[in-house]
Design a protein around this motif. Structure first.
Motif, PDB file in Angstrom:
ATOM      1  N   VAL A 277       3.498  78.488  48.369  1.00  0.00           N
ATOM      2  CA  VAL A 277       3.288  79.823  48.931  1.00  0.00           C
ATOM      3  C   VAL A 277       4.028  80.781  48.006  1.00  0.00           C
ATOM      4  N   VAL A 278       3.319  81.789  47.511  1.00  0.00           N
ATOM      5  CA  VAL A 278       3.957  82.784  46.651  1.00  0.00           C
ATOM      6  C   VAL A 278       3.978  84.116  47.395  1.00  0.00           C
ATOM      7  N   ILE A 279       5.153  84.732  47.407  1.00  0.00           N
ATOM      8  CA  ILE A 279       5.271  86.012  48.111  1.00  0.00           C
ATOM      9  C   ILE A 279       5.569  87.136  47.123  1.00  0.00           C
ATOM     10  N   ILE A 280       4.910  88.260  47.331  1.00  0.00           N
ATOM     11  CA  ILE A 280       5.269  89.485  46.621  1.00  0.00           C
ATOM     12  C   ILE A 280       5.855  90.383  47.691  1.00  0.00           C
ATOM     13  N   ARG A 281       7.027  90.919  47.461  1.00  0.00           N
ATOM     14  CA  ARG A 281       7.596  91.813  48.472  1.00  0.00           C
ATOM     15  C   ARG A 281       8.216  93.034  47.807  1.00  0.00           C
ATOM     16  N   GLU A 282       7.750  94.176  48.214  1.00  0.00           N
ATOM     17  CA  GLU A 282       8.306  95.414  47.687  1.00  0.00           C
ATOM     18  C   GLU A 282       9.584  95.710  48.454  1.00  0.00           C
ATOM     19  N   ARG A 283      10.641  96.083  47.749  1.00  0.00           N
ATOM     20  CA  ARG A 283      11.882  96.407  48.473  1.00  0.00           C
ATOM     21  C   ARG A 283      11.658  97.642  49.324  1.00  0.00           C
ATOM     22  N   ASN A 284      12.095  97.563  50.563  1.00  0.00           N
ATOM     23  CA  ASN A 284      11.870  98.641  51.547  1.00  0.00           C
ATOM     24  C   ASN A 284      10.384  98.909  51.767  1.00  0.00           C
ATOM     25  N   GLY A 285       9.549  97.920  51.495  1.00  0.00           N
ATOM     26  CA  GLY A 285       8.111  98.143  51.661  1.00  0.00           C
ATOM     27  C   GLY A 285       7.437  96.921  52.259  1.00  0.00           C
ATOM     28  N   ARG A 286       6.185  96.756  51.913  1.00  0.00           N
ATOM     29  CA  ARG A 286       5.368  95.700  52.495  1.00  0.00           C
ATOM     30  C   ARG A 286       5.430  94.422  51.660  1.00  0.00           C
ATOM     31  N   SER A 287       4.833  93.349  52.211  1.00  0.00           N
ATOM     32  CA  SER A 287       4.795  92.079  51.491  1.00  0.00           C
ATOM     33  C   SER A 287       3.373  91.519  51.497  1.00  0.00           C
ATOM     34  N   LEU A 288       3.157  90.549  50.639  1.00  0.00           N
ATOM     35  CA  LEU A 288       1.828  89.937  50.548  1.00  0.00           C
ATOM     36  C   LEU A 288       1.965  88.491  50.076  1.00  0.00           C
ATOM     37  N   PRO A 289       1.531  87.528  50.893  1.00  0.00           N
ATOM     38  CA  PRO A 289       1.627  86.127  50.473  1.00  0.00           C
ATOM     39  C   PRO A 289       0.279  85.584  49.979  1.00  0.00           C
ATOM     40  N   ALA A 290       0.327  84.498  49.228  1.00  0.00           N
ATOM     41  CA  ALA A 290      -0.896  83.792  48.828  1.00  0.00           C
ATOM     42  C   ALA A 290      -0.520  82.331  48.597  1.00  0.00           C
ATOM     43  N   VAL A 291      -1.531  81.467  48.582  1.00  0.00           N
ATOM     44  CA  VAL A 291      -1.268  80.026  48.442  1.00  0.00           C
ATOM     45  C   VAL A 291      -1.928  79.497  47.173  1.00  0.00           C
ATOM     46  N   PHE A 292      -1.176  78.695  46.418  1.00  0.00           N
ATOM     47  CA  PHE A 292      -1.691  78.085  45.182  1.00  0.00           C
ATOM     48  C   PHE A 292      -1.216  76.645  45.113  1.00  0.00           C
ATOM     49  N   ARG A 293      -1.826  75.914  44.176  1.00  0.00           N
ATOM     50  CA  ARG A 293      -1.364  74.542  43.998  1.00  0.00           C
ATOM     51  C   ARG A 293       0.045  74.533  43.383  1.00  0.00           C
ATOM     52  N   THR A 294       0.249  75.419  42.407  1.00  0.00           N
ATOM     53  CA  THR A 294       1.586  75.546  41.808  1.00  0.00           C
ATOM     54  C   THR A 294       1.925  77.033  41.673  1.00  0.00           C
ATOM     55  N   GLU A 295       3.210  77.322  41.499  1.00  0.00           N
ATOM     56  CA  GLU A 295       3.659  78.707  41.300  1.00  0.00           C
ATOM     57  C   GLU A 295       2.974  79.349  40.101  1.00  0.00           C
ATOM     58  N   GLY A 296       2.833  78.560  39.044  1.00  0.00           N
ATOM     59  CA  GLY A 296       2.282  79.064  37.788  1.00  0.00           C
ATOM     60  C   GLY A 296       0.862  79.608  37.924  1.00  0.00           C
ATOM     61  N   GLN A 297       0.124  79.133  38.929  1.00  0.00           N
ATOM     62  CA  GLN A 297      -1.258  79.597  39.108  1.00  0.00           C
ATOM     63  C   GLN A 297      -1.342  80.974  39.774  1.00  0.00           C
ATOM     64  N   ALA A 298      -0.171  81.518  40.130  1.00  0.00           N
ATOM     65  CA  ALA A 298      -0.173  82.787  40.875  1.00  0.00           C
ATOM     66  C   ALA A 298      -0.196  84.008  39.959  1.00  0.00           C
ATOM     67  N   LEU A 299      -0.140  83.793  38.642  1.00  0.00           N
ATOM     68  CA  LEU A 299       0.058  84.945  37.748  1.00  0.00           C
ATOM     69  C   LEU A 299      -1.036  85.998  37.835  1.00  0.00           C
ATOM     70  N   SER A 300      -2.290  85.577  37.859  1.00  0.00           N
ATOM     71  CA  SER A 300      -3.349  86.605  37.892  1.00  0.00           C
ATOM     72  C   SER A 300      -3.363  87.326  39.244  1.00  0.00           C
ATOM     73  N   PHE A 301      -3.012  86.616  40.312  1.00  0.00           N
ATOM     74  CA  PHE A 301      -2.872  87.261  41.637  1.00  0.00           C
ATOM     75  C   PHE A 301      -1.782  88.328  41.564  1.00  0.00           C
ATOM     76  N   ILE A 302      -0.664  87.987  40.950  1.00  0.00           N
ATOM     77  CA  ILE A 302       0.458  88.938  40.861  1.00  0.00           C
ATOM     78  C   ILE A 302       0.050  90.161  40.044  1.00  0.00           C
ATOM     79  N   ARG A 303      -0.634  89.920  38.915  1.00  0.00           N
ATOM     80  CA  ARG A 303      -1.047  91.051  38.073  1.00  0.00           C
ATOM     81  C   ARG A 303      -2.045  91.952  38.808  1.00  0.00           C
ATOM     82  N   ALA A 304      -2.894  91.330  39.638  1.00  0.00           N
ATOM     83  CA  ALA A 304      -3.902  92.116  40.352  1.00  0.00           C
ATOM     84  C   ALA A 304      -3.300  92.912  41.503  1.00  0.00           C
TER      85      ALA A 304
END
Ligand SMILES: [Zn+2]
Length: 328
Positions: free
Chosen positions: A185-212
């Motif tokens: 599970v990879v989480i993006i969380r803005e400080r003092n803001g919202r968050s957004l999780p997503a699921v991948f097989r490995t952390e490394g596969q989350a890069l394009s999700f993070i960039r998007a």
């Protein structure tokens, strides 16, 4: 020391007792306003969008409307996440209240006992509430010039029980000795803001999700994990090595860790097993609860039921009961 928010009066605006004291008419009036806020509760036909409908209750007293334009029948829950359910409206309200009152999560077994439902019905109902929470995150983008976001990953599922005798035990860190069900599970969380999780097989596969999902110009905080190295080309990065410190020179991932803390407590304290196809829904639930942790329980229940009413029939459970009956 100031009082914790959850203990304060503004945090407690809805009790289960008050839900059960509500009359059927009061519950109907409340749901109508949540379902049709733009007409202040006046029915809008779920088939043709017509505004001219009249009450035409079922013989058992359940509220139903008939549209004067297309002659079709509909109910408050037609065309929503709660469509095809057989619970009285107060049941949904009670389920939503119980779900919101448990700050870490609620097990399907417990809610089936609370409301006298079958385990399967409780399981589906709770997942629909998670689906409603996820509705809020659709297409969410975080960050922007001058903002700070944190990213982190955590692994869930695929537990392999160690063998009894030492000589039979295998190294569970090796890929060949794992079940393949473990997911990140990879989480993006803005400080003092919202968050957004997503699921991948490995952390490394989350890069394009993070960039998007993280806007350019955002400063990203991450731990020492080598999966994040590739992000240095796109963002200004602050890294903290957790073997040295949890927070160093202003770099930390504490906001992201708080999300995982909530999700682990839900896993260990309520669900015991969160993996497989529903892992993302549990992550979205934890993310929603983090984002709204300072909102009163009454407002939370109102938001969740509003999201459930806004969203069309379930994506996850469309045809679920039919599939179940084919199996059995
Ligand atoms: Zn109609």
């Amino acid at each position: 020391m100031s009082q914790h928010f959850l203990l304060s009066r503004p945090a407690k605006t809805l009790s289960l007792a008050s839900v059960f004291r509500m009359s059927d008419t009061e519950a109907e009036a409340m749901f109508r306003k949540v379902r049709w806020p733009e007409t202040d509760g006046a029915p809008v036909c779920s088939h043709c969008g017509g505004l001219n409908a009249y009450e035409c209750r079922r013989p058992n007293g359940l509220l139903r409307f008939r549209c004067r334009a297309c002659r079709e029948d509909f109910t408050i829950t037609s065309g929503t996440l709660f469509a095809f359910h057989k619970l009285p409206l107060r049941g949904y309200l009670a389920a939503t209240a119980i779900f919101c009152n448990e700050v870490k999560g609620k097990s399907a077994l417990a809610i089936s006992r609370d409301l006298g439902l079958s385990y399967k019905a409780a399981f589906v109902l709770l997942h629909k509430l998670r689906e409603a929470m996820a509705e809020e995150m659709k297409g969410r983008k975080l960050g922007g010039e001058g903002t700070v976001a944190e990213i982190d990953g955590g692994y869930f599922g695929g537990y392999v029980k160690p063998a009894n005798h030492v000589e039979n035990r295998r190294d569970r860190r090796l890929a060949c000795n794992q079940t393949g069900k473990r997911k990140a599970v990879v989480i993006i969380r803005e400080r003092n803001g919202r968050s957004l999780p997503a699921v991948f097989r490995t952390e490394g596969q989350a890069l394009s999700f993070i960039r998007a999902r993280i806007a350019k110009g955002t400063i990203i905080n991450a731990d020492e994990g080598s999966s994040w190295d590739a992000l240095h080309a796109t963002y200004e990065m602050k890294r903290v090595n957790h073997e040295e410190a949890y927070s160093l020179n202003g770099a930390c991932t504490n906001w992201a860790e708080e999300f995982f803390s909530r999700m682990r407590r839900a896993e260990q304290g309520h669900h015991h097993h969160i993996a497989g196809p529903y892992l993302l829904r549990y992550a979205q639930e934890a993310s929603w609860r983090e984002d709204h942790r300072r909102v009163s329980n009454g407002d939370q229940a109102h938001m969740v039921s509003g999201l459930a009413m806004k969203r069309g029939p379930s994506v996850d459970f469309c045809g679920y009961w039919q599939r179940q009956s084919l199996i059995h």
